[in-house]
Scaffold this active site. Structure first.
Site, short mmCIF file in Angstrom:
data_model
loop_
_atom_site.label_atom_id
_atom_site.label_comp_id
_atom_site.label_asym_id
_atom_site.label_seq_id
_atom_site.Cartn_x
_atom_site.Cartn_y
_atom_site.Cartn_z
N GLU A 291 29.74 97.64 52.47
CA GLU A 291 30.66 98.28 53.42
C GLU A 291 30.00 98.19 54.79
OE1 GLU A 291 33.49 99.19 52.39
OE2 GLU A 291 33.13 99.21 50.24
N CYS B 113 31.46 104.31 61.39
CA CYS B 113 32.04 102.96 61.27
C CYS B 113 33.53 103.01 61.58
CB CYS B 113 31.80 102.44 59.87
SG CYS B 113 32.37 103.56 58.62
P1 NAD Z 1 21.50 99.17 58.92
O1 NAD Z 1 22.23 97.97 58.45
O2 NAD Z 1 20.50 98.99 60.01
O3 NAD Z 1 20.71 99.86 57.72
C1 NAD Z 1 21.36 100.26 56.54
C2 NAD Z 1 20.35 100.30 55.39
O4 NAD Z 1 19.89 98.97 55.13
C3 NAD Z 1 19.11 101.12 55.68
O5 NAD Z 1 18.74 101.82 54.52
C4 NAD Z 1 18.06 100.05 56.01
O6 NAD Z 1 16.75 100.46 55.75
C5 NAD Z 1 18.48 98.94 55.07
N1 NAD Z 1 18.03 97.59 55.43
C6 NAD Z 1 17.73 97.11 56.66
N2 NAD Z 1 17.36 95.82 56.57
C7 NAD Z 1 17.43 95.47 55.26
C8 NAD Z 1 17.20 94.26 54.54
N3 NAD Z 1 16.82 93.14 55.14
N4 NAD Z 1 17.40 94.26 53.19
C9 NAD Z 1 17.82 95.39 52.56
N5 NAD Z 1 18.04 96.55 53.19
C10 NAD Z 1 17.86 96.59 54.53
O7 NAD Z 1 22.63 100.23 59.32
P2 NAD Z 1 22.48 101.69 59.94
O8 NAD Z 1 22.03 101.55 61.36
O9 NAD Z 1 21.70 102.56 59.03
O10 NAD Z 1 23.99 102.21 59.89
C11 NAD Z 1 24.94 101.89 60.85
C12 NAD Z 1 25.86 100.76 60.39
O11 NAD Z 1 26.48 101.12 59.15
C13 NAD Z 1 27.01 100.50 61.35
O12 NAD Z 1 27.18 99.12 61.49
C14 NAD Z 1 28.21 101.12 60.65
O13 NAD Z 1 29.46 100.59 61.01
C15 NAD Z 1 27.89 100.86 59.21
N6 NAD Z 1 28.60 101.79 58.34
C16 NAD Z 1 29.66 101.33 57.61
C17 NAD Z 1 30.38 102.21 56.80
C18 NAD Z 1 31.56 101.75 55.98
O14 NAD Z 1 31.99 102.49 55.09
N7 NAD Z 1 32.11 100.58 56.23
C19 NAD Z 1 30.01 103.55 56.74
C20 NAD Z 1 28.92 103.98 57.50
C21 NAD Z 1 28.21 103.10 58.29
#
Ligand code: NAD
Length: 534
Positions: free
Chosen positions: A291, A325
């Site tokens: 997501e 998001c």
């Molecule tokens: P992010 O992608 O930076 O991090 C999300 C998670 O991924 C964290 O736990 C992080 O440690 C992990 N991560 C980072 N690099 C990784 C890798 N290479 N491999 C595996 N895991 C890794 O996102 P964020 O800053 O925590 O959250 C904000 C983002 O989330 C925004 O883009 C927002 O739109 C999205 N979001 C989407 C929804 C939805 O339902 N569509 C809901 C909430 C947030």
């Protein structure tokens, strides 16, 4: 039309009632005293045991960065391997538990979350910088996810006959996939983490829970709730860790059967790619549920009710400082309504109360951390070189000095080629543009890489009909704000670059965590031996 569910959502707290305000105040002082006594600490839990991390990470209060809220110990890759072995060993036992037992455990988890709801909301206020209402909604959604997926499991769990035919028995049933890596973001630190983990657990998968680095404390509380509710020690590992090391390791691990990820588009794409590569020892294709982000638009028609629309746009664009998001980050106003609507929006924006998240009057709190603050500030600075600023709220000095605050900013006349119009900013920044007609507004709204949420304010039934048909996004809202989806009522999620999962909190969600099997038996019983009963 058939109604899908009779599910009842956890009510949100009404803070205009004295009792609710005082519950929250008591919980905030409880969290404050834990902070003062340095008692908030989240360490990995593997095979039911608290384990040392390799890197203690202090979490500072985004509203007041001089305060350390607590420490999260980030796990090493070596510990991630141990977590994998534990969850692999625990899988057959957890899979064998009747689904009704697993559902009962989730129901108990919902009950515990409810008992602790004020404390959890207060912790979210301090760790994530969410204002009261948003923090309360985060907890209510987590409760809903547990209760809803428990109910859904009872619907999906029983084996079913596919058809009635003579001489043959055909049964469709579902089995869990294996070890699920649940990787969550910080912006709904409880709800999203809980939703993905609850769905994976109730369907019989074992779970390695890797929360975002910024919100390890609240995720730790969640893991404890699951254990207290009866999740076995080898069915869940709590593994705070860095995304680029521990997160990547889990995605690439040959024993990972499923990755449930919510986060940004770049990380989501990287995960999809890494999970597609088959590694030595791997026994099947990995399932990825991802997501991702949004660049969501609200259309204000020329006959819209301005009062409603102003409220809805502000709420959607600046709730939790635009860090949802689902947030509105593009506003399209039709025809002659453009100037008068923008004039009123500008006035309302200047009145926004920006304050520390623990202040009950705060409409807008801080952004998550200094890195985000700097990134959003540079987006605003670059935007100022290209487009006129319509309005910017004033940050009270004491607030801007103490935490990672960003003044909500609205740009006008933003061209569709500008990064302000195309890229997810994830902060309190709104880009506005004028459309000549409602039809053009619809075209502008859907011309995006993303397809998550969208909204329309209109009193024109024909236009509303057109929006239903052509405004193709995961969640379309008509004459209301575009954030705050409720479990069961507005199953949530998008498509295009907004994600590749079935909607969270909806009837298809659990199926992604399961593998369907069909067993066919010839029941004509030629050669059947009634003596062989054991
Ligand atoms: P992010 O992608 O930076 O991090 C999300 C998670 O991924 C964290 O736990 C992080 O440690 C992990 N991560 C980072 N690099 C990784 C890798 N290479 N491999 C595996 N895991 C890794 O996102 P964020 O800053 O925590 O959250 C904000 C983002 O989330 C925004 O883009 C927002 O739109 C999205 N979001 C989407 C929804 C939805 O339902 N569509 C809901 C909430 C947030």
């Amino acid at each position: 039309m058939e109604t899908i569910t009779t599910f009842r959502n956890e009510p949100l707290r009404d803070f205009s009632e004295e009792r609710n305000r005082s519950d929250m105040e008591v919980a905030l002082s409880e969290v404050e005293s834990l902070i003062r006594s340095k008692a908030l600490h989240a360490a990995p839990i593997v095979a039911g045991r608290r384990r040392e991390g390799e890197e203690p990470m202090q979490r500072r209060d985004p509203s007041n960065t001089s305060v350390v809220v607590g420490t999260t110990e980030l796990a090493s890759v070596k510990l991630a391997e141990e977590a994998m072995l534990s969850c692999l060993a625990g899988f057959p036992g957890w899979r064998a538990r009747p689904f009704s037992e697993r559902a009962a455990i989730l129901q108990r988890a919902a009950g515990i979350l409810k008992e602790k709801s004020a404390f959890l909301a207060a912790l979210i206020v301090r760790e994530a910088g969410k204002p009261w209402r948003e923090a309360d909604a985060d907890v209510a959604e987590a409760i809903d996810f547990c209760a809803y997926y428990a109910q859904e499991m009872l619907r999906v769990g029983p084996a079913r006959r596919t058809q009635d035919v003579l001489g043959e028995d055909n049964v469709l049933l579902y089995q869990p996939r294996g070890v699920a890596a649940v990787i969550s973001p910080w912006n709904f630190p409880l709800a999203i983490t809980c939703g993905m983990a609850a769905a994976a657990l109730v369907t019989g998968n074992t779970v390695i829970l890797k929360p975002a680095e910024q919100t390890g404390l609240i995720a730790h509380e969640l893991a404890r709730v699951f254990f207290d509710a009866g999740v076995p020690a080898d069915a869940l590992a709590f593994l705070p860790g860095r995304g680029e090391t521990v997160g990547r390791f889990l995605v690439e691990h040959p024993s990972t059967a499923l990755v449930a990820f919510t986060g940004s588009r770049p990380v989501g794409l990287e995960i999809a790619k890494a999970a597609a590569e088959v590694r030595p020892g791997q026994r099947g294709l990995k399932r990825v549920i991802a997501e991702l982000g949004g660049k969501n638009a609200i259309i204000v028609d020329d006959d819209a009710d301005f009062d409603d629309a102003i409220r809805g746009v502000l709420q959607s664009a600046f709730g939790f400082a635009g860090q949802k998001c689902s947030a509105c980050s593009r506003l399209i106003v039709v025809g002659d309504a453009y100037e008068p609507f923008l004039a009123r929006l500008a006035a309302a924006t200047r009145d926004i109360i920006v304050s520390r998240a623990e202040d009950p009057s705060a409409f807008l709190g801080p952004v998550i951390d200094e890195e985000s603050q700097a990134r959003i500030a540079s987006v605003i600075e670059a935007g100022e070189q290209q487009c006129p600023v319509l309005a910017q709220a004033v940050l009270p000095q004491e607030v801007s000095r103490s935490g990672t605050f960003v003044a909500p900013t609205i740009f006008r006349d933003v061209p569709s080629t500008s990064a302000l119009w195309t890229d997810e900013i994830f902060g309190p920044v709104l880009a506005c543009a004028r459309a000549a007609t409602f039809e053009q507004a619809l075209e502008m709204a859907v011309a995006s890489d993303y397809a998550l949420t969208g909204g329309v304010y209109s009193r024109h039934p024909g236009h509303i009909e057109k929006a239903r048909e052509h405004f193709r996004v995961g969640n379309l809202y008509i004459n209301r704000s575009i954030t705050g989806a409720l479990v069961g009522r507005q199953p949530f999620g998008g498509f295009a670059f907004s994600g590749i999962g079935s909607k969270a909190g909806g009837p298809d969600y659990l199926l992604q965590f399961l593998e369907p099997r069909v067993v066919t038996e010839n029941t004509m019983r030629r050669g059947f031996s009634p003596d062989l009963t054991s």
